[in-house]
Scaffold this motif. Sequence first.
Motif, PDB file in Angstrom:
ATOM      1  N   UNK A 115       1.296  -1.193  -0.053  1.00 15.67           N
ATOM      2  CA  UNK A 115       0.193   0.219   0.011  1.00 15.67           C
ATOM      3  C   UNK A 115       0.801   1.155   0.216  1.00 15.67           C
ATOM      4  N   UNK A 116       2.087   1.778   0.428  1.00 21.81           N
ATOM      5  CA  UNK A 116       2.633   2.766   1.218  1.00 21.81           C
ATOM      6  C   UNK A 116       3.519   2.663  -1.006  1.00 21.81           C
ATOM      7  N   UNK A 117       4.184   2.153  -0.854  1.00 23.56           N
ATOM      8  CA  UNK A 117       4.374   1.672  -1.919  1.00 23.56           C
ATOM      9  C   UNK A 117       4.036   1.814  -3.627  1.00 23.56           C
ATOM     10  N   UNK A 118       2.585   1.042  -4.020  1.00 27.45           N
ATOM     11  CA  UNK A 118       1.663   1.940  -4.827  1.00 27.45           C
ATOM     12  C   UNK A 118       1.150   3.558  -4.334  1.00 27.45           C
ATOM     13  N   UNK A 119       0.890   4.019  -3.593  1.00 27.59           N
ATOM     14  CA  UNK A 119       0.653   4.980  -2.951  1.00 27.59           C
ATOM     15  C   UNK A 119       1.785   6.164  -3.193  1.00 27.59           C
ATOM     16  N   UNK A 120       2.988   5.875  -3.105  1.00 29.26           N
ATOM     17  CA  UNK A 120       3.869   6.755  -3.774  1.00 29.26           C
ATOM     18  C   UNK A 120       3.981   6.391  -4.801  1.00 29.26           C
ATOM     19  N   UNK A 121       3.993   5.613  -5.838  1.00 31.18           N
ATOM     20  CA  UNK A 121       4.004   5.484  -7.130  1.00 31.18           C
ATOM     21  C   UNK A 121       2.532   6.855  -7.989  1.00 31.18           C
ATOM     22  N   UNK A 122       1.374   5.913  -6.938  1.00 37.59           N
ATOM     23  CA  UNK A 122       0.672   7.677  -7.412  1.00 37.59           C
ATOM     24  C   UNK A 122       0.810   9.075  -7.091  1.00 37.59           C
ATOM     25  N   UNK A 123       1.332   9.392  -6.021  1.00 38.80           N
ATOM     26  CA  UNK A 123       1.585  10.462  -5.814  1.00 38.80           C
ATOM     27  C   UNK A 123       2.549  11.221  -6.794  1.00 38.80           C
ATOM     28  N   UNK A 124       3.815  10.432  -7.187  1.00 40.51           N
ATOM     29  CA  UNK A 124       3.938  10.752  -7.721  1.00 40.51           C
ATOM     30  C   UNK A 124       3.945  10.965  -9.363  1.00 40.51           C
ATOM     31  N   UNK A 125       2.811  10.075  -9.953  1.00 43.74           N
ATOM     32  CA  UNK A 125       1.988  10.423 -11.301  1.00 43.74           C
ATOM     33  C   UNK A 125       1.427  10.910 -10.835  1.00 43.74           C
ATOM     34  N   UNK A 126       0.752  11.533  -9.730  1.00 43.69           N
ATOM     35  CA  UNK A 126       0.278  13.155  -9.821  1.00 43.69           C
ATOM     36  C   UNK A 126       0.825  14.254  -9.315  1.00 43.69           C
ATOM     37  N   UNK A 127       1.460  14.405  -9.228  1.00 45.72           N
ATOM     38  CA  UNK A 127       2.600  15.459  -9.219  1.00 45.72           C
ATOM     39  C   UNK A 127       2.935  15.455 -11.225  1.00 45.72           C
ATOM     40  N   UNK A 128       3.996  14.953 -11.836  1.00 46.86           N
ATOM     41  CA  UNK A 128       3.770  14.415 -12.885  1.00 46.86           C
ATOM     42  C   UNK A 128       2.385  14.967 -13.626  1.00 46.86           C
ATOM     43  N   UNK A 129       1.631  14.687 -13.554  1.00 44.68           N
ATOM     44  CA  UNK A 129       0.384  15.391 -14.092  1.00 44.68           C
ATOM     45  C   UNK A 129      -0.836  16.832 -13.882  1.00 44.68           C
ATOM     46  N   UNK A 130       0.002  17.386 -12.606  1.00 41.07           N
ATOM     47  CA  UNK A 130       0.025  18.675 -12.449  1.00 41.07           C
ATOM     48  C   UNK A 130       0.846  19.038 -13.002  1.00 41.07           C
ATOM     49  N   UNK A 131       1.871  19.045 -12.981  1.00 42.29           N
ATOM     50  CA  UNK A 131       2.969  19.715 -13.748  1.00 42.29           C
ATOM     51  C   UNK A 131       2.534  20.024 -14.751  1.00 42.29           C
ATOM     52  N   UNK A 132       1.570  19.112 -15.788  1.00 42.78           N
ATOM     53  CA  UNK A 132       1.301  18.665 -17.119  1.00 42.78           C
ATOM     54  C   UNK A 132       0.581  19.885 -17.273  1.00 42.78           C
ATOM     55  N   UNK A 133      -0.036  20.160 -16.113  1.00 39.10           N
ATOM     56  CA  UNK A 133      -1.628  21.039 -16.353  1.00 39.10           C
ATOM     57  C   UNK A 133      -0.738  22.251 -15.521  1.00 39.10           C
ATOM     58  N   UNK A 134       0.506  22.643 -15.428  1.00 37.17           N
ATOM     59  CA  UNK A 134       0.597  24.111 -15.539  1.00 37.17           C
ATOM     60  C   UNK A 134       1.559  24.222 -16.941  1.00 37.17           C
ATOM     61  N   UNK A 135       2.198  23.149 -17.174  1.00 39.03           N
ATOM     62  CA  UNK A 135       3.257  23.023 -18.563  1.00 39.03           C
ATOM     63  C   UNK A 135       2.060  22.916 -19.690  1.00 39.03           C
ATOM     64  N   UNK A 136       0.607  23.079 -19.958  1.00 37.32           N
ATOM     65  CA  UNK A 136       0.331  23.064 -21.138  1.00 37.32           C
ATOM     66  C   UNK A 136       0.506  21.629 -21.968  1.00 37.32           C
TER      67      UNK A 136
END
Length: 195
Positions: free
Chosen positions: A126-147
């Motif tokens: 659970x901790x490992x997969x949550x950390x993966x999803x956290x990183x995906x979320x950050x990258x998606x948020x960065x993608x929204x910011x960079x368009x």
Amino acid sequence: MTVNQGDTRRSILDAAQRIMSRKGFAAVGINEVLSAAGVPKGSFYHYFGSKDAFGEAMMKAYFADYLADMDRVLGEPGTSSAERLMNYWRNWRESQSVDECQGRCLAVKLGAEVADLSESMRIALKEGTTAIIDRLERTIADGLEDGSIVVDGAPRDTAQVLYDMWLGASVMAKIHRDIGPLDTTTRVTRRLLNL
């Protein structure tokens, strides 16, 4: 030359990851792992208190390596967030399509099996997969910011759906011994990210 305890422990964990990514957790005996690691059979409890503690340590070591590699891919300089995210999925596809779609991901191989066997291993998963999803979320948020990415919902929801979808596609690729589910998931991922 003597080998330090940390190196021996890591050798045991590495051997276990290689074997268990093919056979699963319950089907592998401690002696098989120790033999593959070149460690005397009687020394297991010197490094781990129980098979449960060993399994937890193996999962934590696996995710530490996985997340470091993920950080490298998602942190690639000179690329957009969308490119980094698609590079991550491309690497996933390649790692899951090896050896007749048997893959190398312990979350795929052991997830359902150990979640019912061991609470400590379930928590490590659970901790490992949550950390993966956290990183995906950050990258998606960065993608929204960079368009470079456009999503309809919240970045966290999109990250969760993508991870769940790729995990499921990996299981289906194993069942069918065919990478088709991973190719379908790649196409759907591009649509969800509006690429």
